[in-house]
Design a protein around this motif. Structure first.
Motif, short mmCIF file in Angstrom:
data_model
loop_
_atom_site.label_atom_id
_atom_site.label_comp_id
_atom_site.label_asym_id
_atom_site.label_seq_id
_atom_site.Cartn_x
_atom_site.Cartn_y
_atom_site.Cartn_z
N UNK A 108 -0.38 57.08 69.78
CA UNK A 108 -1.66 57.78 69.89
C UNK A 108 -2.73 57.07 69.05
N UNK A 109 -3.96 57.11 69.54
CA UNK A 109 -5.03 56.40 68.84
C UNK A 109 -6.19 57.35 68.51
N UNK A 110 -7.29 56.76 68.10
CA UNK A 110 -8.45 57.55 67.65
C UNK A 110 -9.00 58.42 68.78
N UNK A 111 -9.02 57.91 70.00
CA UNK A 111 -9.54 58.69 71.12
C UNK A 111 -8.67 59.93 71.36
N UNK A 112 -7.36 59.77 71.21
CA UNK A 112 -6.48 60.94 71.35
C UNK A 112 -6.80 61.98 70.28
N UNK A 113 -7.04 61.52 69.08
CA UNK A 113 -7.36 62.44 67.99
C UNK A 113 -8.67 63.17 68.27
N UNK A 114 -9.65 62.44 68.76
CA UNK A 114 -10.95 63.06 69.08
C UNK A 114 -10.81 64.11 70.18
N UNK A 115 -9.94 63.84 71.13
CA UNK A 115 -9.74 64.79 72.24
C UNK A 115 -9.00 66.04 71.81
N UNK A 116 -8.12 65.90 70.84
CA UNK A 116 -7.26 67.01 70.44
C UNK A 116 -7.81 67.83 69.27
N UNK A 117 -8.64 67.21 68.43
CA UNK A 117 -9.18 67.91 67.26
C UNK A 117 -10.67 68.18 67.49
N UNK A 118 -11.07 69.44 67.40
CA UNK A 118 -12.43 69.83 67.74
C UNK A 118 -13.40 69.77 66.56
N UNK A 119 -12.90 69.36 65.39
CA UNK A 119 -13.79 69.19 64.25
C UNK A 119 -14.37 67.78 64.25
N UNK A 120 -14.76 67.32 63.07
CA UNK A 120 -15.36 65.99 62.91
C UNK A 120 -14.28 64.96 62.63
N UNK A 121 -14.40 63.81 63.26
CA UNK A 121 -13.54 62.67 62.97
C UNK A 121 -14.42 61.59 62.33
N UNK A 122 -14.13 61.25 61.09
CA UNK A 122 -14.88 60.21 60.39
C UNK A 122 -14.05 58.93 60.37
N UNK A 123 -14.58 57.88 60.98
CA UNK A 123 -13.86 56.61 61.07
C UNK A 123 -14.46 55.62 60.07
#
Length: 281
Positions: A108-123
């Motif tokens: 799984x990658x960052x896009x998967x995380x963005x799709x699954x977590x509805x909060x903020x993703x800071x890269x």
């Protein structure tokens, strides 16, 4: 060391995820993004490290929550994110590095995380210092080559190891200078040789010189032993040794007298290095 309760996890609203091995300047870029109620989600791979086990907590003011790799490595993408939500019910921001992968077989990658977590993703982007990409693997490589000054530069402090005092040969006190022999745990060790070091006993710092390697001139066994400079102290139960600079390679001497002459030279060299750099670096 503080152990955080489950209820304290409810206060956490941001987490930085990683192994955080070394807590070096690259890791600090993620930690800077944490909120005041942030924490570190530490993935512990249970092998030789720059900061083994819970030692990481010594190098950050944020709480560290530790998870063994075997505990989470089989999770699929959805299960991993669900696990994060369950662990931290009020989680609003996940901070990750640019190359973050997760889930079983790192599928799984960052896009998967963005799709699954509805909060903020800071890269956080790759961090460079003097043109060098700062990674734990690079720091380990430098340490194992004996390039301590450069490793310390990337870590942002001196590289330190801790050990328990064990009985040595007894030759140091009789034939040379008294040393504290250490049994070292799961640390990455510098290449064999002699180093200028600063030793920490309790809250006190002492200039020192440390040998790591095979005792070529005596019993042929491995040892890590430290001589405290200009101080007569009782050997403590444990000792933290922080590396300042490499002095010389390990070698075999034809006699104890030749070895003693070299040890005195090493002590003089260590004093000069530490005087120049200072106890606190």
């Amino acid at each position: 060391m503080k152990h955080f309760t489950a209820s304290e996890k409810e206060k956490i609203d941001s987490i930085a995820i990683g192994t955080f091995d070394g807590l070096h300047l690259g890791h600090q870029q993620l930690i800077k993004k944490l909120s005041p109620n942030g924490a570190l989600f530490v993935i512990d791979r249970a092998k030789a490290n720059l900061t083994p086990g819970r030692k990481r907590s010594d190098y950050t003011t944020f709480p560290c929550f530790y998870y063994k790799i075997d505990q989470i490595k089989s999770f699929d993408c959805t299960t991993f994110v669900s696990f994060l939500k369950a662990e931290f019910p009020n989680l609003k921001n996940i901070i990750i590095g640019y190359d973050f992968k997760f889930g079983a077989q790192r599928s799984c990658d960052i896009m998967d995380l963005k799709n699954l977590f509805k909060g903020t993703i800071t890269i956080v982007d790759e961090f460079f210092l003097d043109g060098i990409s700062v990674h734990s693997s690079k720091v380990r490589e430098l340490i194992q080559k004996g390039e301590i000054r450069q490793a310390n530069h990337l870590i942002g402090r001196r590289y330190c190891i801790s050990g328990q005092h064990i009985r040595g040969q007894g030759l140091g006190k009789k034939e040379f200078v008294p040393t504290i022999n250490l049994e070292i745990g799961r640390y990455i060790l510098p290449k064999h040789g002699v180093y200028s070091t600063v030793s920490k006993i309790g809250t006190s710092l002492f200039p020192s010189v440390t040998f790591i390697g095979i005792r070529e001139s005596s019993d042929g066994k491995f040892s890590c032993e430290t001589h405290i400079l200009d101080s007569e102290i009782e050997a403590p139960e444990s000792l933290e040794v922080c590396f300042v600079d490499f002095i010389r390679e390990n070698k075999k001497f034809d006699s104890f007298e030749a070895l003693k002459i070299q040890i005195l030279k090493d002590i003089d060299t260590a004093k000069k290095i530490i005087t120049k750099s200072g106890l606190h670096g």
